[in-house]
Every structure is written in structure tokens, then in C-alpha cells.
Design a protein around this motif. Sequence first.
Motif, PDB file in Angstrom:
ATOM      1  N   LYS A 157      44.586  69.018  33.439  1.00 43.65           N
ATOM      2  CA  LYS A 157      45.548  69.180  34.527  1.00 43.65           C
ATOM      3  C   LYS A 157      45.944  67.832  35.124  1.00 43.65           C
ATOM      4  N   GLN A 158      44.959  66.979  35.385  1.00 45.71           N
ATOM      5  CA  GLN A 158      45.233  65.668  35.975  1.00 45.71           C
ATOM      6  C   GLN A 158      46.011  64.776  35.026  1.00 45.71           C
ATOM      7  N   PHE A 159      45.694  64.845  33.730  1.00 43.94           N
ATOM      8  CA  PHE A 159      46.408  64.046  32.730  1.00 43.94           C
ATOM      9  C   PHE A 159      47.876  64.457  32.664  1.00 43.94           C
ATOM     10  N   MET A 160      48.117  65.765  32.557  1.00 43.28           N
ATOM     11  CA  MET A 160      49.493  66.249  32.456  1.00 43.28           C
ATOM     12  C   MET A 160      50.279  65.963  33.736  1.00 43.28           C
ATOM     13  N   LYS A 161      49.612  66.133  34.879  1.00 44.71           N
ATOM     14  CA  LYS A 161      50.278  65.873  36.159  1.00 44.71           C
ATOM     15  C   LYS A 161      50.640  64.399  36.293  1.00 44.71           C
ATOM     16  N   LYS A 162      49.701  63.515  35.962  1.00 43.53           N
ATOM     17  CA  LYS A 162      49.916  62.075  36.076  1.00 43.53           C
ATOM     18  C   LYS A 162      51.116  61.626  35.256  1.00 43.53           C
ATOM     19  N   HIS A 163      51.225  62.116  34.021  1.00 40.80           N
ATOM     20  CA  HIS A 163      52.277  61.637  33.119  1.00 40.80           C
ATOM     21  C   HIS A 163      53.582  62.431  33.217  1.00 40.80           C
ATOM     22  N   SER A 164      53.607  63.421  34.119  1.00 43.15           N
ATOM     23  CA  SER A 164      54.850  64.181  34.320  1.00 43.15           C
ATOM     24  C   SER A 164      55.509  63.833  35.650  1.00 43.15           C
ATOM     25  N   GLN A 165      54.916  62.875  36.373  1.00 45.92           N
ATOM     26  CA  GLN A 165      55.460  62.482  37.672  1.00 45.92           C
ATOM     27  C   GLN A 165      56.161  61.129  37.598  1.00 45.92           C
ATOM     28  N   ALA A 166      57.158  60.970  38.450  1.00 46.39           N
ATOM     29  CA  ALA A 166      57.891  59.705  38.514  1.00 46.39           C
ATOM     30  C   ALA A 166      57.031  58.645  39.194  1.00 46.39           C
ATOM     31  N   LYS A 167      57.461  57.401  39.067  1.00 47.52           N
ATOM     32  CA  LYS A 167      56.749  56.289  39.697  1.00 47.52           C
ATOM     33  C   LYS A 167      56.703  56.473  41.216  1.00 47.52           C
ATOM     34  N   LYS A 168      55.586  56.062  41.797  1.00 45.29           N
ATOM     35  CA  LYS A 168      55.486  56.090  43.257  1.00 45.29           C
ATOM     36  C   LYS A 168      55.948  54.741  43.807  1.00 45.29           C
TER      37      LYS A 168
END
Length: 316
Positions: free
Chosen positions: A251-262
Amino acid sequence: MELDKSHISVLLSEAVDGLDVKADGCYIDCTFGRGGHSTVILSRLSEQGRLFAIDRDPTAIAAAKKFADDARFHIDHQGFAHLQSIADKHNISGKVDGILLDLGVSSPQLDEAERGFSFMKDGPLDMRMDTSRGQTAAEWLAQADVEDISWVLKTFGEEKHAWRIANAIVDTREETPLLRTSQLAELIKKTAPQREIKKHPATRSFQAIRMYINSELEQIEKALAASLDVLAEQGRLVVISFHSLEDRLVKQFMKKHSQAKKVPRGLPISDEELNKGKKLQLIGKKQKPSKAEVEENVRSRSSVLRVAQRLPRPVE
């Protein structure tokens, strides 16, 4: 091709549907097991399609002989942590249309007493996925100190009585070597208070030791990281997890790489620039087995399936 009745593949249709199989596509089944998922994937491929399988269990490699005459199929005897090197070897890195990771222990592994995975059957305290190499659970328990054993039980099994069990293991081995699953299960039962009626008191400890012996979380982390380079654009990553530690990683891996830059608020950055860091797109919501599947196969009850798709790589 018939499915192996000795092992029921969890979320079978959901997982293969999640791959969105193209007839002439290229796929990797990272956990061949007894070939349940591979059989269905192959049934959807044309003569031009390709399926590469991976498994570190020698009995799974032997089971794959049923596909020996299928030119579309190839299997490597390795752990899926070697996903990148296997893709490089076959010259398919960046060209794979789908990767499937089924993170569960197969029914044959659990049911065969000689493998030492289950506290329900007496057998040698082995627990290795790959019986051709590495340290057995008995060998590790014979020399690990109290701190290490306690850390493993607490970290991988979330065992509340980790310190008490670890001390009991060290005290017992001074008198009698722990060589059998029944010995360890009985020791834990006597040591840890039994508050969860539905669960055997050795459940968490056996899970923890197995995960440690097989470096399971490290294997998952390496395979997930490699998937970003191995997948082709629009390629699918499908993962089936069986407990919270695994699913949290996925879940954390998919979430991290599916989000735009902060970035700080107010900066004049275009959407295109902002989305440059995104590598995955989440596909649908997490899926759980149906009531009918759980009734047919109780081992599927804790499974969770997640799907993500590789986004186009930025043009340099």
C-alpha cells in the motif's frame, strides 16, 4: 490445461483480470507455486505471448514441468527479489505488460509436514521456502540470542509475549534441542497466555520465524522497487498480500509512486512539472475474496489484492 486441485489459487480470476492480459503480451508470475495463476494467464495468451515464472521452492520448479512443452513459458529457480536480474537476463526489462506477486505460503507447503511451516503437523523445524539453501529455523533457534529472537517475534509476528517466548526457547534449548514443529508449538502454548480462542498461541511466532528465515519483507521490497523498471508503460502490477505487514508495504509503495511531488504552496509550477514524479496509477480499490471463496478456501480470508499501472516515463 487443468488447474492443480491440491492448491487453490487465491483471488484467481480477480488477479488475472487485474493484469488485463493482452494476447501477445509479456508477463511475469513471480510466485509460480503450483501454477494456478500461470495456467489462466497462459490460456489468455496467443502463440506470440510470453510468460516468465519465478519460484524459489524446488517443488514448484518440479511442478512447472507440466509446461515444459509450451514454448511461451519459462521458469527461473530464484526468489522474486531477483526480478530485475531475471528480466535483464531475458532482455525483457521495460517490456513487461504485467507482474503478479502472490505473497502467500502455498497450501502444499503448509500441508506437507516435512516443510516445517505448520504447527498443526509434526515435522522438522525447517521453514525454508528454498530447501536447497540457507539456514533452517532449527539452526537459527539453536544459536540466536534472546534479544534477536524476541525482536523477530515482535517485529514480524507482532507477538505481545515475544520476550517471554524468546526466554523460554533459550532456556529449553540448553536441555533439549528444538528440532520439531510440535516441540516449538507446545513450548509456546505453555509459555504464552492463550487469550485468542480462534488462534493457536503459536500462530504469530511461527509466522514471524518463517518470515525472518526467508527474508520475506526484504524480498517484497526488492521486487516492488524492481517492478518500476521492469514494467512497460501501461503495464500492470498486481499484488496479493496475506497479512498486515505485507499489505502495508504494498500500500505504501503504490501510494508513494502514485502521488505528485510535494512542493511548497504558491510556487508557479505547472501540473505537468508537478506530476513528473508519478510512476504509478492506482487501478480500482483493494479487493477481498468473496464470501463464497472464503467458504471454499478458508486460507483466503485474510487476502488483499491491489493493482497499479505503470505510467509513461518522462521524455528526457
